[in-house]
Design an enzyme around this catalytic site. Structure first.
Site, PDB file in Angstrom:
ATOM      1  N   GLY A 251       0.823  -1.204   0.000  1.00  0.00           N
ATOM      2  CA  GLY A 251       0.000   0.000   0.000  1.00  0.00           C
ATOM      3  C   GLY A 251       0.857   1.253   0.000  1.00  0.00           C
ATOM      4  N   GLY A 481       1.619  -7.098   3.801  1.00  0.00           N
ATOM      5  CA  GLY A 481       2.800  -7.801   3.324  1.00  0.00           C
ATOM      6  C   GLY A 481       3.973  -7.483   4.228  1.00  0.00           C
ATOM      7  CB  THR A 482       4.200  -4.974   6.889  1.00  0.00           C
ATOM      8  OG1 THR A 482       2.843  -5.230   7.298  1.00  0.00           O
ATOM      9  CG2 THR A 482       4.202  -3.801   5.954  1.00  0.00           C
ATOM     10  N   GLY A 523       0.964   0.836  13.291  1.00  0.00           N
ATOM     11  CA  GLY A 523       0.153  -0.380  13.370  1.00  0.00           C
ATOM     12  C   GLY A 523       0.536  -1.302  14.512  1.00  0.00           C
ATOM     13  CG  ASN A 602      10.213 -11.714  12.811  1.00  0.00           C
ATOM     14  OD1 ASN A 602      11.276 -11.795  12.186  1.00  0.00           O
ATOM     15  ND2 ASN A 602       9.309 -12.673  12.780  1.00  0.00           N
ATOM     16  CD  GLN A 609       7.900  -3.443   6.524  1.00  0.00           C
ATOM     17  OE1 GLN A 609       7.474  -2.295   6.555  1.00  0.00           O
ATOM     18  NE2 GLN A 609       7.587  -4.264   5.553  1.00  0.00           N
ATOM     19  N   GLY A 673       7.577   1.816  15.652  1.00  0.00           N
ATOM     20  CA  GLY A 673       7.260   1.407  14.281  1.00  0.00           C
ATOM     21  C   GLY A 673       8.465   1.463  13.356  1.00  0.00           C
ATOM     22  N   GLY A 675       7.959   0.822   9.658  1.00  0.00           N
ATOM     23  CA  GLY A 675       7.541   0.746   8.261  1.00  0.00           C
ATOM     24  C   GLY A 675       8.073   1.869   7.385  1.00  0.00           C
ATOM     25  CD  GLU A 676       5.071   5.571   7.273  1.00  0.00           C
ATOM     26  OE1 GLU A 676       4.588   6.492   6.614  1.00  0.00           O
ATOM     27  OE2 GLU A 676       4.576   5.166   8.337  1.00  0.00           O
TER      28      GLU A 676
HETATM   29 MO1  MOS Z   1       2.020   5.272   5.616  1.00  0.00          MO
HETATM   30  S1  MOS Z   1       2.416   6.508   3.996  1.00  0.00           S
HETATM   31  O1  MOS Z   1       1.709   6.441   6.864  1.00  0.00           O
HETATM   32  O2  MOS Z   1       0.595   4.464   5.192  1.00  0.00           O
END
Ligand code: MOS
Length: 710
Positions: A251, A481-482, A523, A602, A609, A673, A675-676
């Site tokens: 996403g 998929g994360t 998340g 993990n 990621q 987090g 992810g970013e």
């Molecule tokens: Mo991320 S761009 O905050 O879904």
């Protein structure tokens, strides 16, 4: 003392025990729980869910960027055998609530951007729908479009706030005066292009009405957000909408909220009674209907003393929004906290254009903002004759600039130092353009990374003890998929004091307890905390030997929103590039990201990621650019032939490592987090390496050969 033990000492103490989870499963490099299903093709993505009597939707998109639809001839389309319904703004069911203009689909004849939905066909097959859609004739009354993104526009405006609620402007001290008086002045303008999110799975949905109830099988980062927005727009109660999304093929932010296609599918399905209507956007459609990263033009000024102590930081950003709905990216926000300075000014100004609404794309704000800021620091290091790492260390703030809050967990200097050691920064020749091997010039560059620690309130998890001795853990979370399937299982196992094998997890469905969005890298922090709270409640009610059927549930606790400390993740990115002196081609030779992200839940998935983010960052540095044709108001390179994304051949020796760290201020798991943050700073590290290789400073992304040969 090693970096690792220092880090532990810094954060081991000072937190309440209710906020600390004993960990066994957390920290294990478990393989993905959904791995087998994925590689054997049995994990259904949105459009792959088995439904009875599917029908297919194909949309018609406007060919003007602004104006009105005057007439639509649907006669030929309606006569095609196999066509079930043709809808236009004249015939589409009426929507209830236009709070979100992006979702106000087929309700009027107004055109806000090129590519907007103006009609749609539902048919027995996709081929029939597409063929019939092609027969629809639309007449327009075009108005003068305006898609020119420039910093010298007279109509730039200041939004009330920028995304995530940050102030539009900030002023500390006399930044202009301090800049004017500084011994060393760095003043440069940087630009980043419009970019488009392209997850592997296109945006897709299946809409099915049964009586008054709508089911959407959707590709989304938040089933519950889609339900809420779709219910509101359609005038339904939330219970009348169910959204199912157990597996999502990526996403990057573009599935963080519903888009027009969700509403179009729901409307079309009302005109195809008894049929499950499938809509999957094509790659080309995704260039107009799934959001984009705003382009930016950023003037950066840094005033410093000769020894590299910052006196003034001024960051002024121009970016775009759609005219019909505002989107104000928080580009200058990281500049407010990165480095110490007695004066600072940040500005965001928007150009409202006839373009689709910009949206979230991995680390919106931080990604373009830190490109400018971290190249600016590299330029200042050159002006001061300082090593760029030393310059950053000299400007390390003791508390968070602006707020004055103590840092919860700032380890930027540790990341810079330890990353430098592991990368081999020490042997670097400070002079650029010195390392020529054959036709290749080699160089190295560094940049800092940062990303806020967000925990969102509002998620709930439930736990039930089953007959077979296992626990059923339910929460409407998303796995893009994360690795959510796996990491939430690990968290639940530790929260309940059992092995991961005893956890049966259910996610990705609005029939499960409410979950917040997989966005803002929040998340796992938010959902994991809800699971920990639910497990505590379960223990309180049922003890450690629960009877089958015992149940409990709880929400992410309010204390998660504690803002006493400034909570951010940090990192340092190191890149080595080689630049072909004859062709201008840039190849990344190797890159190391050294991160401080709290405890890693993990390592296998975390690494994936982080290097995924770094890959996207190098793609931003060298390849990605959506080119607007101002005559048409459309992206001319709107496919994968023209829009280049880094492929395997571009991704060389990439590694992500992290400090051993446990951060119980941020979450009971000790994690933040991830992810970013991997994308933040990457493009600057690459650009700085290109400068070091060649002596040429490229301030406009992407760094393509023409710019180096010019
Ligand atoms: Mo991320 S761009 O905050 O879904």
């Amino acid at each position: 003392m090693s970096v690792d033990s220092r880090t532990r000492a810094a954060e081991g103490a000072g937190t309440g025990s209710s906020n600390v989870l004993e960990t066994r499963a957390i920290g294990a490099a478990l393989e993905r729980m959904d791995g087998r299903a994925k590689v054997t093709g049995t994990a259904p993505y949105a459009c792959e869910h088995r439904v009875e009597r599917p029908a297919y939707l194909y949309p018609v998109q406007s060919t003007i960027a602004r104006g009105h639809v005057r007439a639509i001839d649907t006669g030929a389309a309606a006569r095609v055998e196999g066509v079930i319904a043709v809808i236009t703004h004249w015939t589409a069911p009426r929507l209830s609530f236009d709070e979100n203009k992006e979702l106000w689909v087929l309700q009027s004849n107004e055109i806000h951007f090129r590519g907007q939905f103006v009609a749609a066909v539902v048919a027995d097959t996709l081929e029939t729908a597409r063929y019939a859609a092609d027969l629809i004739r639309v007449e327009y009354e075009a108005a003068t479009r305006d898609v020119g993104f420039r910093a010298d526009r007279a109509d730039l405006y200041a939004p009330k706030a920028v995304n995530a609620g940050y102030p539009t402007d900030t002023d500390e001290g006399e930044a202009e005066a301090e800049f004017g008086a500084a011994e060393i002045r760095m003043d440069a303008t940087y630009s980043t292009p419009m970019e488009h999110n392209h997850p592997m799975e296109p945006h897709s949905t299946i809409a099915l009405w049964e009586a008054e109830k709508l089911t959407l099988y959707d590709s989304t980062q938040s089933a519950h957000s889609v339900r809420k927005a779709v219910a509101t727009t359609l005038g339904l109660r939330p219970e009348q909408v169910r959204v199912i999304s157990p597996y999502v093929g990526g996403g990057f932010g573009s599935k963080g909220e519903p888009h027009a296609h969700n509403i179009l599918a729901a409307l079309a399905a009302l005109r195809a009674p008894g049929r499950a209507v499938k809509l999957a956007l094509t790659r080309q459609q995704m260039f107009t209907l799934a959001g984009h990263r705003t382009p930016t033009i950023q003037r950066f000024r840094l005033g410093a003393s000769r020894d590299g102590r910052l006196k003034s930081i001024i960051h002024e950003v121009v970016e775009q929004t759609s005219r019909f709905k505002e989107f104000a990216e928080q580009t200058a926000v990281p500049t407010r906290l990165m480095y110490a300075a007695p004066s600072r000014r940040t500005r965001h100004r928007l150009a409202a254009l006839d373009v689709p609404k910009p949206s979230w794309m991995r680390a919106p704000g931080e990604t373009p903002g830190m490109f400018a800021g971290e190249v600016a620091m590299d330029e200042l290091a050159v002006l001061c004759g300082l090593d760029p790492i030393e310059l950053r260390i000299r400007n390390e703030p003791a508390v968070e600039p602006g707020s004055g809050k103590p840092w919860g967990n700032r380890h930027l200097v540790d990341c810079l130092r330890e990353g430098a050691r592991r990368f081999g920064w020490g042997q670097r020749d400070p002079q650029p353009g010195r390392r020529l091997e054959g036709v290749w010039l080699f160089g190295t560059g560094v940049a800092s990374s940062t990303y806020p620690r967000y925990v969102l309130l509002g998620s709930r998890a439930s736990i039930r003890a089953d007959e077979d001795g296992r626990y059923l853990v339910r929460i409407g979370a998303a796995d893009l998929g994360t690795g959510t399937w796996t990491t939430l299982t690990q968290i639940a196992a530790d929260a309940l004091g059992c092995t991961p094998a005893l956890i049966r997890l259910e996610i990705g469905d609005t029939d499960l307890p409410n979950a917040t969005v997989a966005g803002g890298s929040s998340g796992i922090s938010s959902w994991g905390w809800a699971i920990v709270a639910a497990a505590q409640e379960f223990r309180r009610l049922h003890g450690s030997r629960p009877r089958p059927g015992a149940e409990a549930s709880a929400e992410t606790p309010k204390e998660a929103g504690d803002e006493t400390f400034a909570q951010h993740s940090f990192g340092a990115q190191f890149a080595e590039v080689r630049v072909n002196t004859e062709t201008g081609e840039v190849r990344l030779s190797r890159m190391l990201g050294m991160f401080s992200v709290g405890r890693v839940i993990n390592p296998r998935l975390a690494r994936s990621q982080l290097i995924g983010g770094m890959t996207m960052g190098l793609s931003m540095a060298l390849h990605e650019e959506s080119v607007m044709d101002e005559r048409l108001g459309q992206i001319v390179n709107h496919d994968f032939a023209g829009y280049h994304i880094a492929t395997h051949a571009d991704v060389a020796n990439l590694d992500a490592q992290w400090l051993e760290e446990v951060d119980h201020r941020s979450t009971p798991m000790g994690s933040r987090g991830i992810g970013e943050i991997g994308i933040v700073g990457t493009a600057a590290a690459v650009a700085n390496a290109v400068y070091h290789a060649t002596g040429k400073r490229i301030r406009e992304l992407p760094i393509t050969p023409d710019k180096l040969l010019a």
